[in-house]
Design an enzyme around this catalytic site. Structure first.
Site, PDB file in Angstrom:
ATOM      1  CG  ASN A 100       5.256  -6.421 -13.276  1.00 11.92           C
ATOM      2  OD1 ASN A 100       5.228  -6.069 -12.793  1.00 11.92           O
ATOM      3  ND2 ASN A 100       6.756  -6.184 -14.324  1.00 11.92           N
ATOM      4  CG  HIS A 117      -0.478 -11.379 -10.692  1.00 11.16           C
ATOM      5  ND1 HIS A 117       0.196 -10.815 -10.561  1.00 11.16           N
ATOM      6  CD2 HIS A 117      -0.811 -12.330 -10.808  1.00 11.16           C
ATOM      7  CE1 HIS A 117       0.741 -11.717  -8.868  1.00 11.16           C
ATOM      8  NE2 HIS A 117       0.329 -12.146  -9.579  1.00 11.16           N
TER       9      HIS A 117
END
Length: 239
Positions: A100, A117
């Site tokens: 996330n 990410h």
């Protein structure tokens, strides 16, 4: 089997956790896929690729500014706080890896955290690579500019077609390969290379627990697969 999972988690000194969009869905943050997902009505190549940014950086930044406002209006939920508590209990033997970019784990108090990410709450300089937090949403006017060199900045997230940070990924892989218990929570287990972390842990002998309302490709490998939301599953395991 369920009582065994509880006991294994309680006794383990080395615990790794992988979370995906499902854990933040309980905070009202849309998942990426399915009805109501972030990509509904959009094509990823229009908004989340290096080519899209090169073609129309203003359009990309407008979308990310909208998403940034969304996640900052959301609050960490019980699952985020339970994982922060588990980190306190396990200390240096704990590592949380998330796919996330919403920053909710950090806001809940997690510090032994790898954001594979990136984070939508930061920007990265296109020239010098410097990272800096975005101002509050009501003060943010994209695009931001680097406080060091003055160049335009891009969202500090990994786009489609880009590689993950090799050092972060290596740290995550080492942790999962040496863990005693691995939890995979709220992820479809299809986005690589993060999807392989649970498999690496299982292959190295870890006790693998999955928490997801639906079956995933990881389900057949899990020692226990709880058909529950993130908060309910973690509450059952930890309380």
């Amino acid at each position: 089997m369920q009582e065994t999972a509880r006991k294994r988690l309680q006794q383990a000194e080395r615990v790794t956790v992988l979370t995906g969009a499902g854990i933040s869905a309980e905070s009202g943050v849309p998942t990426f896929r399915g009805a109501g997902g972030l990509w509904e009505g959009f094509r990823p190549e229009e908004l989340a690729t290096p080519e899209a940014y090169a073609r129309d950086p203003e359009k990309v930044w407008r979308w990310y500014a909208w998403r940034y406002q969304q996640v900052m209006e959301a609050e960490p939920n019980e699952a985020h706080y339970l994982l922060a508590r588990l980190e306190e209990e396990k200390g240096n033997g704990f590592l949380l890896v998330t796919q996330n970019v919403d920053g909710l784990h950090h806001r809940a108090g997690s510090r032994r955290l790898l954001e594979l990410h990136g984070s939508i709450t930061r920007a990265r300089c296109e020239r010098c690579g410097h990272r800096q937090p975005l101002p509050p949403p009501d003060e943010f006017e994209p695009p931001p500019y680097c406080e060091r060199c003055g160049s335009r900045m891009r969202p500090d997230v990994v786009w489609f077609g880009e590689f993950l940070d090799a050092d972060l990924l290596a740290r995550a892989e080492r942790a999962f390969m040496t863990s005693e218990v691995a939890l995979v929570i709220g992820t479809s287990a299809v986005v690589e290379p993060a999807a392989s972390l649970g498999r690496l842990a299982k292959a190295a002998g870890a006790y693998l627990i999955e928490i997801n309302p639906e079956a995933t490709p990881l389900t057949p490998l899990a020692d226990l697969s709880l058909r529950a939301g993130a908060a309910a599953g973690l509450r059952w395991l930890l309380e």
